[in-house]
Scaffold this motif. Structure first.
Motif, PDB file in Angstrom:
ATOM      1  N   VAL A 597       0.852  -1.190   0.000  1.00  0.00           N
ATOM      2  CA  VAL A 597       0.000   0.000   0.000  1.00  0.00           C
ATOM      3  C   VAL A 597       0.889   1.242   0.000  1.00  0.00           C
ATOM      4  O   VAL A 597       1.729   1.408   0.883  1.00  0.00           O
ATOM      5  N   PRO A 598       0.724   2.122  -0.978  1.00  0.00           N
ATOM      6  CA  PRO A 598       1.590   3.309  -1.073  1.00  0.00           C
ATOM      7  C   PRO A 598       1.314   4.335   0.031  1.00  0.00           C
ATOM      8  O   PRO A 598       0.171   4.510   0.460  1.00  0.00           O
ATOM      9  N   TRP A 599       2.379   4.991   0.450  1.00  0.00           N
ATOM     10  CA  TRP A 599       2.276   6.154   1.336  1.00  0.00           C
ATOM     11  C   TRP A 599       2.994   7.301   0.632  1.00  0.00           C
ATOM     12  O   TRP A 599       4.201   7.271   0.442  1.00  0.00           O
ATOM     13  N   HIS A 600       2.237   8.314   0.230  1.00  0.00           N
ATOM     14  CA  HIS A 600       2.813   9.468  -0.457  1.00  0.00           C
ATOM     15  C   HIS A 600       3.346  10.434   0.589  1.00  0.00           C
ATOM     16  O   HIS A 600       2.591  11.091   1.290  1.00  0.00           O
ATOM     17  N   PHE A 601       4.662  10.508   0.657  1.00  0.00           N
ATOM     18  CA  PHE A 601       5.312  11.217   1.753  1.00  0.00           C
ATOM     19  C   PHE A 601       5.396  12.714   1.483  1.00  0.00           C
ATOM     20  O   PHE A 601       5.651  13.155   0.365  1.00  0.00           O
ATOM     21  N   LYS A 602       5.219  13.493   2.545  1.00  0.00           N
ATOM     22  CA  LYS A 602       5.396  14.943   2.486  1.00  0.00           C
ATOM     23  C   LYS A 602       6.391  15.328   3.568  1.00  0.00           C
ATOM     24  O   LYS A 602       6.146  15.115   4.744  1.00  0.00           O
ATOM     25  N   GLY A 603       7.508  15.908   3.190  1.00  0.00           N
ATOM     26  CA  GLY A 603       8.539  16.270   4.150  1.00  0.00           C
ATOM     27  C   GLY A 603       9.846  15.597   3.799  1.00  0.00           C
ATOM     28  O   GLY A 603      10.048  15.126   2.692  1.00  0.00           O
ATOM     29  N   ASN A 604      10.774  15.558   4.759  1.00  0.00           N
ATOM     30  CA  ASN A 604      12.075  14.939   4.541  1.00  0.00           C
ATOM     31  C   ASN A 604      12.108  13.581   5.220  1.00  0.00           C
ATOM     32  O   ASN A 604      12.007  13.493   6.435  1.00  0.00           O
ATOM     33  N   PRO A 605      12.222  12.496   4.453  1.00  0.00           N
ATOM     34  CA  PRO A 605      12.154  11.156   5.046  1.00  0.00           C
ATOM     35  C   PRO A 605      13.130  10.974   6.189  1.00  0.00           C
ATOM     36  O   PRO A 605      14.306  11.316   6.084  1.00  0.00           O
ATOM     37  N   GLY A 606      12.628  10.438   7.302  1.00  0.00           N
ATOM     38  CA  GLY A 606      13.470  10.069   8.424  1.00  0.00           C
ATOM     39  C   GLY A 606      13.892  11.220   9.298  1.00  0.00           C
ATOM     40  O   GLY A 606      14.274  11.045  10.429  1.00  0.00           O
ATOM     41  N   LYS A 607      13.852  12.463   8.765  1.00  0.00           N
ATOM     42  CA  LYS A 607      14.380  13.588   9.513  1.00  0.00           C
ATOM     43  C   LYS A 607      13.342  14.675   9.748  1.00  0.00           C
ATOM     44  O   LYS A 607      13.612  15.665  10.396  1.00  0.00           O
ATOM     45  N   ASP A 608      12.167  14.527   9.177  1.00  0.00           N
ATOM     46  CA  ASP A 608      11.246  15.655   9.148  1.00  0.00           C
ATOM     47  C   ASP A 608      10.720  15.995  10.528  1.00  0.00           C
ATOM     48  O   ASP A 608      10.286  15.161  11.279  1.00  0.00           O
ATOM     49  N   LYS A 609      10.784  17.260  10.855  1.00  0.00           N
ATOM     50  CA  LYS A 609      10.117  17.780  12.038  1.00  0.00           C
ATOM     51  C   LYS A 609       8.879  18.567  11.619  1.00  0.00           C
ATOM     52  O   LYS A 609       8.111  19.008  12.431  1.00  0.00           O
ATOM     53  N   ARG A 610       8.751  18.796  10.319  1.00  0.00           N
ATOM     54  CA  ARG A 610       7.587  19.493   9.786  1.00  0.00           C
ATOM     55  C   ARG A 610       6.956  18.603   8.725  1.00  0.00           C
ATOM     56  O   ARG A 610       7.592  17.733   8.185  1.00  0.00           O
ATOM     57  N   VAL A 611       5.719  18.879   8.437  1.00  0.00           N
ATOM     58  CA  VAL A 611       5.054  18.188   7.340  1.00  0.00           C
ATOM     59  C   VAL A 611       4.709  19.226   6.294  1.00  0.00           C
ATOM     60  O   VAL A 611       3.986  20.174   6.564  1.00  0.00           O
ATOM     61  N   GLU A 612       5.282  19.075   5.108  1.00  0.00           N
ATOM     62  CA  GLU A 612       5.081  20.052   4.056  1.00  0.00           C
ATOM     63  C   GLU A 612       4.167  19.479   2.989  1.00  0.00           C
ATOM     64  O   GLU A 612       4.373  18.375   2.524  1.00  0.00           O
ATOM     65  N   PRO A 613       3.152  20.246   2.557  1.00  0.00           N
ATOM     66  CA  PRO A 613       2.283  19.776   1.479  1.00  0.00           C
ATOM     67  C   PRO A 613       2.988  19.848   0.141  1.00  0.00           C
ATOM     68  O   PRO A 613       4.039  20.466   0.018  1.00  0.00           O
TER      69      PRO A 613
END
Length: 667
Positions: A597-613
């Motif tokens: 099942v796909p997960w469309h990621f928003k932000g920087n994988p593994g390091k993100d402290k924010r979620v960017e659209p």
């Protein structure tokens, strides 16, 4: 009939019929508030919500408006797409009161000939947001009346659907539609064509002259050498997909004959654009619309379309004052493509099978392979997406809250696979502790001042028989074999004291149950990561299989490897056609029990402290797409697995919004 509000019954004695109607009216009011956020009022206003009188109930504007106009001058009738209600605004409050008194409990007949009862409630106002996108996807165009009605008739009559099976070009039709291929046969088992085996005869002669004309007039740039003809009955459709990059060149064209249709185009950020394809129109997909956007047709017998007569092709806007229903007819599509002879080097490498280096996972044949599959497609993924995942997991599910709040004060409860800990603070009268395989998710729990630690759900470091209750929410479905799933259940039972209870949730194969679609299927427009009602699990991975789900042919399969969109949806744990795991198309029904099942990621994988659209549509490539392994459970499967355990009794087994659930007790 005068229907009185529950707050204003005073000494008026209601008849049995009026009481029943009032109960239905109150139920409609509560449903609107709970599911739609629409708050009704107990006093008369100009506006009324008409429950059951909506496009989602197959009630068209042409049916409802005359009924409403009998009660007064209608200022506006708002009919949001796919909703089972509408809102009417009258010129005066008196006219609105007349409609309230006259139409509550009124029976009308929908477009399918079924009887529907209307329930009305007053509202201050009702507003629906407009779609943010009011343009066709880049590279997409619709050319109306591309051929004459005479040419349409000749093309339809040229298709021989009763061909002799001995014919060398004979091809079997699919389960849900009739299909024919010319030039090259499209192979649904691998979503591609055999470039070394062209079919005898090439394209039909009748098509050659039409294609030459389109080339000369500049409607198309390349002459196709492959044709797929599909015939769709009303109620049939095709799942969202992207035509295989490596199979065909940039330009893909489709001619609609016999009946118009609404085709949905979806960007990776979740934005859906419904496009009307009129009869005898030509759809041309190039560039971004061909390579990046998925396209599909929702299986239904009616389409939501613009009510204004001047609107034919193009985007179906969300103008709720200009929407109605259009009954589908039998549609035949002629889809032309040019077979690609060299690898695709498009500008969308994240969704291009020619440019992707990763290969989809295979079905595990041993416990060792199962462990590796979970490591790669579960544990590492959640470690990478933890922050983004957590930002989408904030609303507790009601039945789980009910279970936790019913436990005795002072109970010790373990949440095995606690995710971001959204259930750890539900009941302050309990002593709750959580565990998860993901260090990053456990860190989030600790930031929220919850007790949580890292561990494997098959080996929880808690003393046997010490817990009054356990919960396992969306965890067991991440284990890759039946034996490992049973072992996870056995570990829950080990932790329980005699008399202790466990609540278990797993994702269901049946996303439509008792004729109702789950919230997962209903949420079909929102950004993928932000609305996925999937898991809070105890295991997970990062996989940079950078591709969109369902990179395949318009008439092909969900999987990059091999699964037919229209195969029987039975409970077959393994895809027998191929050992590769299919990649699921989000917000669609399941066609395989074991899948990615796909997960469309928003932000920087593994390091993100924010979620960017995502940025503006088409402005840049989407973020990475991670794939999580799931085994979705069929009805009775979870209960059967629990019954293999010793010393337990099943107290309850039920279905809850796309999940199978069991409450068991240790005896």
């Amino acid at each position: 009939m005068i229907v009185m509000d529950s707050n204003h019954q005073s000494n008026y004695k209601l008849s049995k019929t009026e009481k029943k109607l009032l109960r239905k009216q109150i139920k409609a009011r509560h449903t609107l508030l709970r599911h739609e956020g629409i708050e009704t009022v107990s006093y008369a206003t100009q506006s009324l919500i008409v429950a059951n009188g909506g496009l989602g109930n197959q009630v068209s504007r042409n049916q409802l408006l005359p009924v409403l106009e009998k009660c007064g001058l209608v200022d506006a009738l708002l009919m949001p797409p796919n909703k089972p209600y509408s809102c009417v605004r009258y010129k005066t409050v008196e006219e609105s009161k007349t409609a309230y008194d006259t139409l509550n409990g009124k029976e009308i007949v929908d477009d399918l000939g079924q009887k529907i009862i209307l329930y009305l409630n007053f509202v201050e106002k009702a507003q629906w947001k407009e779609l943010g996108l009011q343009a066709l996807p880049p590279g997409l165009k619709v050319i109306e009346e591309i051929i004459s009605s005479e040419d349409e008739k000749m093309l339809l009559e040229s298709v021989n659907w009763t061909e002799d099976t001995e014919n060398q070009n004979f091809q079997k039709s699919l389960k849900h539609r009739r299909v024919k291929h010319f030039g090259y046969e499209f192979h649904y088992e691998n979503n591609n064509v055999d470039k070394d085996k062209p079919l005898p005869g090439g394209l039909p002669d009748i098509c050659e002259s039409i294609l030459e004309k389109w080339l000369k007039e500049g409607f198309i740039k390349h002459k196709p050498d492959q044709l797929t003809i599909n015939q769709y009955e009303p109620g049939h459709g095709i799942p969202a997909h992207i035509d295989t990059h490596s199979a065909f060149e940039d330009e893909i064209i489709s001619l609609s004959l016999g009946s118009e249709i609404v085709m949905d185009f979806k960007h990776p950020d979740g934005m859906t654009v419904p496009v009307m394809l009129p009869c005898r129109s030509l759809l041309v997909m190039t560039g971004e619309s061909r390579y990046l956007w998925t396209h599909g047709i929702t299986p239904r017998k009616f389409d939501t379309v613009q009510a204004s007569k001047g609107h034919k092709s193009g985007i179906i806007t969300s103008d709720v004052e200009d929407l109605t229903l259009n009954k589908r007819g039998i549609r035949t599509s002629f889809t032309f493509r040019k077979v690609r002879q060299t690898p695709c080097n498009c500008s969308y490498p994240l969704v291009c099978d020619s440019q992707m280096k990763e290969t989809p996972a295979s079905f595990p044949e041993s416990d060792k392979e199962a462990l590796q599959l979970e490591q790669d497609y579960v544990h590492r993924v959640y470690e990478e997406i933890a922050r983004h995942f957590s930002s989408t997991r904030h609303t507790p599910w009601p039945h789980i809250v009910e279970f936790l709040k019913a436990l005795p004060s002072g109970s010790l409860v373990a949440d095995i696979g606690c995710g971001n800990g959204k259930y750890l603070g539900i009941n302050n009268e309990l002593y709750m502790i959580g565990c998860d395989h993901s260090q990053n998710l456990v860190d989030i729990c600790r930031e929220r001042q919850y007790q949580a630690f890292v561990c494997d759900a098959l080996a929880v470091p808690i003393r046997s028989g010490s817990c009054d209750a356990c919960i396992s929410i969306a965890v067991i479905h991440h284990f890759a074999t039946a034996e490992r799933r049973v072992a996870a259940l056995q570990e829950l039972v080990r932790l329980l004291r005699p008399g202790g209870k466990a609540l278990i949730y797993v994702w269901a194969m049946e996303q439509e149950y008792n004729k109702k679609k789950s919230k997962y299927l209903r949420e079909n427009r929102t950004s993928q990561g932000m609305k996925e009602e999937i898991s809070n699990d105890a295991s997970v991975q990062e996989l940079l299989v950078k591709q969109l789900p369902n990179v395949g042919n318009q008439d092909s399969a969900h999987s990059v490897s091999s699964i037919n969109d229209f195969q029987d949806g039975g409970c077959n744990s393994k895809n027998v056609a191929n050992s590769k795991l299919p990649i699921h198309t989000n917000r669609t029904s399941f066609h395989s029990q074991d899948l990615l099942v796909p997960w469309h990621f928003k932000g920087n994988p593994g390091k993100d402290k924010r979620v960017e659209p995502f940025g503006p549509l088409g402005s840049r490539d989407p973020g990475p797409v991670f794939h999580r392994y799931y085994h979705v459970f069929c009805e009775g499967e979870l209960e059967a697995a629990c019954r293999t355990l010793n010393n337990i009794s099943i107290l309850q087994s039920y279905y809850d919004q796309g999940n199978w659930c069991v409450i068991l007790q240790k005896v």
